[in-house]
Design a protein around this motif. Structure first.
Motif, PDB file in Angstrom:
ATOM      1  N   CYS A 106      21.678   6.316  11.278  1.00 43.09           N
ATOM      2  CA  CYS A 106      20.842   5.668  12.286  1.00 43.09           C
ATOM      3  C   CYS A 106      19.772   4.794  11.633  1.00 43.09           C
ATOM      4  O   CYS A 106      19.510   3.675  12.082  1.00 43.09           O
ATOM      5  CB  CYS A 106      20.179   6.720  13.179  1.00 43.09           C
ATOM      6  SG  CYS A 106      21.246   7.362  14.483  1.00 43.09           S
ATOM      7  N   LEU A 107      19.167   5.306  10.585  1.00 41.89           N
ATOM      8  CA  LEU A 107      18.118   4.563   9.896  1.00 41.89           C
ATOM      9  C   LEU A 107      18.670   3.307   9.233  1.00 41.89           C
ATOM     10  O   LEU A 107      17.987   2.278   9.163  1.00 41.89           O
ATOM     11  CB  LEU A 107      17.434   5.458   8.859  1.00 41.89           C
ATOM     12  CG  LEU A 107      16.645   6.649   9.430  1.00 41.89           C
ATOM     13  CD1 LEU A 107      16.171   7.557   8.301  1.00 41.89           C
ATOM     14  CD2 LEU A 107      15.467   6.159  10.254  1.00 41.89           C
ATOM     15  N   GLU A 108      19.898   3.378   8.767  1.00 42.39           N
ATOM     16  CA  GLU A 108      20.527   2.194   8.168  1.00 42.39           C
ATOM     17  C   GLU A 108      20.720   1.091   9.206  1.00 42.39           C
ATOM     18  O   GLU A 108      20.641  -0.090   8.883  1.00 42.39           O
ATOM     19  CB  GLU A 108      21.871   2.579   7.542  1.00 42.39           C
ATOM     20  CG  GLU A 108      21.726   3.370   6.248  1.00 42.39           C
ATOM     21  CD  GLU A 108      23.047   3.852   5.697  1.00 42.39           C
ATOM     22  OE1 GLU A 108      23.116   4.150   4.490  1.00 42.39           O
ATOM     23  OE2 GLU A 108      24.027   3.951   6.483  1.00 42.39           O
ATOM     24  N   GLN A 109      20.944   1.470  10.456  1.00 43.10           N
ATOM     25  CA  GLN A 109      21.080   0.488  11.526  1.00 43.10           C
ATOM     26  C   GLN A 109      19.744  -0.190  11.834  1.00 43.10           C
ATOM     27  O   GLN A 109      19.710  -1.245  12.465  1.00 43.10           O
ATOM     28  CB  GLN A 109      21.627   1.157  12.787  1.00 43.10           C
ATOM     29  CG  GLN A 109      23.047   1.675  12.635  1.00 43.10           C
ATOM     30  CD  GLN A 109      23.547   2.355  13.890  1.00 43.10           C
ATOM     31  OE1 GLN A 109      23.370   1.852  14.993  1.00 43.10           O
ATOM     32  NE2 GLN A 109      24.179   3.509  13.729  1.00 43.10           N
ATOM     33  N   LEU A 110      18.652   0.432  11.381  1.00 39.93           N
ATOM     34  CA  LEU A 110      17.318  -0.147  11.544  1.00 39.93           C
ATOM     35  C   LEU A 110      16.890  -0.912  10.295  1.00 39.93           C
ATOM     36  O   LEU A 110      15.710  -1.185  10.087  1.00 39.93           O
ATOM     37  CB  LEU A 110      16.300   0.961  11.851  1.00 39.93           C
ATOM     38  CG  LEU A 110      16.461   1.640  13.218  1.00 39.93           C
ATOM     39  CD1 LEU A 110      15.574   2.873  13.321  1.00 39.93           C
ATOM     40  CD2 LEU A 110      16.128   0.657  14.333  1.00 39.93           C
ATOM     41  N   ASN A 111      17.892  -1.196   9.448  1.00 42.51           N
ATOM     42  CA  ASN A 111      17.677  -1.986   8.220  1.00 42.51           C
ATOM     43  C   ASN A 111      16.882  -1.247   7.148  1.00 42.51           C
ATOM     44  O   ASN A 111      16.247  -1.889   6.296  1.00 42.51           O
ATOM     45  CB  ASN A 111      17.007  -3.333   8.538  1.00 42.51           C
ATOM     46  CG  ASN A 111      17.889  -4.233   9.377  1.00 42.51           C
ATOM     47  OD1 ASN A 111      19.101  -4.279   9.181  1.00 42.51           O
ATOM     48  ND2 ASN A 111      17.288  -4.939  10.328  1.00 42.51           N
ATOM     49  N   CYS A 112      16.883   0.069   7.194  1.00 45.31           N
ATOM     50  CA  CYS A 112      16.301   0.840   6.085  1.00 45.31           C
ATOM     51  C   CYS A 112      17.236   0.699   4.890  1.00 45.31           C
ATOM     52  O   CYS A 112      18.443   0.909   5.015  1.00 45.31           O
ATOM     53  CB  CYS A 112      16.151   2.311   6.472  1.00 45.31           C
ATOM     54  SG  CYS A 112      14.943   2.605   7.776  1.00 45.31           S
ATOM     55  N   ARG A 113      16.673   0.354   3.754  1.00 41.95           N
ATOM     56  CA  ARG A 113      17.496   0.080   2.574  1.00 41.95           C
ATOM     57  C   ARG A 113      17.402   1.167   1.513  1.00 41.95           C
ATOM     58  O   ARG A 113      18.293   1.317   0.680  1.00 41.95           O
ATOM     59  CB  ARG A 113      17.088  -1.267   1.975  1.00 41.95           C
ATOM     60  CG  ARG A 113      17.475  -2.450   2.858  1.00 41.95           C
ATOM     61  CD  ARG A 113      18.984  -2.589   2.929  1.00 41.95           C
ATOM     62  NE  ARG A 113      19.406  -3.650   3.847  1.00 41.95           N
ATOM     63  CZ  ARG A 113      19.831  -3.432   5.081  1.00 41.95           C
ATOM     64  NH1 ARG A 113      19.881  -2.183   5.542  1.00 41.95           N
ATOM     65  NH2 ARG A 113      20.214  -4.414   5.861  1.00 41.95           N
ATOM     66  N   GLN A 114      16.330   1.907   1.511  1.00 41.73           N
ATOM     67  CA  GLN A 114      16.177   2.998   0.548  1.00 41.73           C
ATOM     68  C   GLN A 114      15.818   4.261   1.329  1.00 41.73           C
ATOM     69  O   GLN A 114      14.686   4.414   1.784  1.00 41.73           O
ATOM     70  CB  GLN A 114      15.088   2.679  -0.477  1.00 41.73           C
ATOM     71  CG  GLN A 114      14.896   3.775  -1.532  1.00 41.73           C
ATOM     72  CD  GLN A 114      13.830   3.405  -2.536  1.00 41.73           C
ATOM     73  OE1 GLN A 114      13.869   2.331  -3.140  1.00 41.73           O
ATOM     74  NE2 GLN A 114      12.854   4.285  -2.718  1.00 41.73           N
ATOM     75  N   ILE A 115      16.787   5.140   1.498  1.00 42.82           N
ATOM     76  CA  ILE A 115      16.600   6.344   2.307  1.00 42.82           C
ATOM     77  C   ILE A 115      16.751   7.571   1.414  1.00 42.82           C
ATOM     78  O   ILE A 115      17.827   7.812   0.849  1.00 42.82           O
ATOM     79  CB  ILE A 115      17.617   6.404   3.458  1.00 42.82           C
ATOM     80  CG1 ILE A 115      17.522   5.140   4.315  1.00 42.82           C
ATOM     81  CG2 ILE A 115      17.387   7.646   4.311  1.00 42.82           C
ATOM     82  CD1 ILE A 115      18.621   5.015   5.354  1.00 42.82           C
ATOM     83  N   SER A 116      15.677   8.326   1.260  1.00 45.09           N
ATOM     84  CA  SER A 116      15.693   9.548   0.468  1.00 45.09           C
ATOM     85  C   SER A 116      15.511  10.730   1.415  1.00 45.09           C
ATOM     86  O   SER A 116      15.193  10.564   2.594  1.00 45.09           O
ATOM     87  CB  SER A 116      14.562   9.527  -0.564  1.00 45.09           C
ATOM     88  OG  SER A 116      14.586   8.333  -1.330  1.00 45.09           O
ATOM     89  N   ALA A 117      15.732  11.912   0.897  1.00 42.80           N
ATOM     90  CA  ALA A 117      15.586  13.120   1.721  1.00 42.80           C
ATOM     91  C   ALA A 117      15.003  14.238   0.874  1.00 42.80           C
ATOM     92  O   ALA A 117      15.270  14.342  -0.327  1.00 42.80           O
ATOM     93  CB  ALA A 117      16.929  13.548   2.316  1.00 42.80           C
ATOM     94  N   VAL A 118      14.197  15.082   1.523  1.00 39.44           N
ATOM     95  CA  VAL A 118      13.600  16.216   0.837  1.00 39.44           C
ATOM     96  C   VAL A 118      13.634  17.418   1.781  1.00 39.44           C
ATOM     97  O   VAL A 118      13.570  17.269   3.004  1.00 39.44           O
ATOM     98  CB  VAL A 118      12.141  15.899   0.427  1.00 39.44           C
ATOM     99  CG1 VAL A 118      11.238  15.704   1.646  1.00 39.44           C
ATOM    100  CG2 VAL A 118      11.573  16.979  -0.480  1.00 39.44           C
ATOM    101  N   CYS A 119      13.764  18.603   1.200  1.00 42.32           N
ATOM    102  CA  CYS A 119      13.778  19.822   2.008  1.00 42.32           C
ATOM    103  C   CYS A 119      13.076  20.943   1.254  1.00 42.32           C
ATOM    104  O   CYS A 119      12.839  20.867   0.045  1.00 42.32           O
ATOM    105  CB  CYS A 119      15.206  20.236   2.323  1.00 42.32           C
ATOM    106  SG  CYS A 119      16.168  20.749   0.880  1.00 42.32           S
ATOM    107  N   LEU A 120      12.723  21.972   1.997  1.00 37.17           N
ATOM    108  CA  LEU A 120      12.100  23.139   1.379  1.00 37.17           C
ATOM    109  C   LEU A 120      13.087  23.896   0.518  1.00 37.17           C
ATOM    110  O   LEU A 120      12.772  24.324  -0.588  1.00 37.17           O
ATOM    111  CB  LEU A 120      11.574  24.089   2.463  1.00 37.17           C
ATOM    112  CG  LEU A 120      10.417  23.607   3.339  1.00 37.17           C
ATOM    113  CD1 LEU A 120      10.161  24.612   4.442  1.00 37.17           C
ATOM    114  CD2 LEU A 120       9.164  23.402   2.504  1.00 37.17           C
TER     115      LEU A 120
END
Length: 209
Positions: free
Chosen positions: A191-205
């Motif tokens: 979904c975020l890529e459809q909003l033109n996000c180009r660098q998407i990282s993720a973090v979790c506990l």
């Protein structure tokens, strides 16, 4: 001078307060005593899920698994500072905004809060970047009896973009509590890529097997 005095007073007060986990020793870091902090199942490395690296503070193991469950399902919000503190221990990439993992309105009504949003707020203050919520999550149904492919398709259909977000960011960080298969993070990433996000990282506990 006043700021220095207030900082010293807060530090002194913290040393007088008991650890929120054991309730015995004085707080050492992020409301936990030194022994409890050191006894957490630390990982501090990214794990690979759905061809995406997810930064994980810990393994999903005792006692963190119990803490997360109580924080998430039993409204033990006194763990919020400690859990947000785990994320602050990670070396994260430079970002422009934080995207907490959304939950459905039904889940929000049932719990009264989005646990990922609470974690994101602590990290947002630490990194001095805004929280961005351009995606909403539809009602989450039981996936019992579904094949792996059907589960992935069901999760992807749960995430929908809000209409015309006013602000957009290109470098974002997804925050979640626990990552297992990584399907939810992958669906949110799409979904975020459809909003033109180009660098998407993720973090979790914590990362579960």
């Amino acid at each position: 001078m006043l700021k220095i005095i207030n900082s010293v007073m807060r530090h002194g007060l913290k040393q007088m307060l008991p650890c929120v986990l054991c309730g015995i020793d004085a707080q050492h870091k992020h409301t936990l005593c030194k022994d409890c902090w050191n006894s957490l199942p630390w990982l501090k490395e990214p794990v690979l899920r759905q061809e995406m690296q997810v930064f994980s503070a810990c393994h999903y193991a005792y006692p963190l698994d119990r803490i997360i469950q109580q924080f998430k399902y039993q409204q033990h919000l006194h763990y919020q500072t400690a859990l947000a503190g785990l994320l602050r221990e990670l070396k994260l990439p430079k970002i422009q905004a934080i995207v907490p993992m959304p939950i459905s309105l039904e889940k929000l009504t049932e719990r009264g809060y989005n646990q990922s949003l609470l974690l994101a707020k602590g990290l947002s203050a630490h990194l001095n970047v805004p929280i961005w919520q351009p995606v909403q999550r539809l009602q989450q149904h039981s996936q019992k009896g579904l094949s792996r492919l059907e589960r992935l398709q069901d999760i992807q259909q749960q995430f929908v973009m809000n209409e015309k977000p006013r602000v957009r960011y290109r470098k974002v960080l997804i925050v979640d509590d626990v990552v297992t298969t990584g399907s939810s993070i992958h669906a949110l990433k799409q979904c975020l890529e459809q909003l033109n996000c180009r660098q998407i990282s993720a973090v979790c506990l914590a990362a579960a097997q």
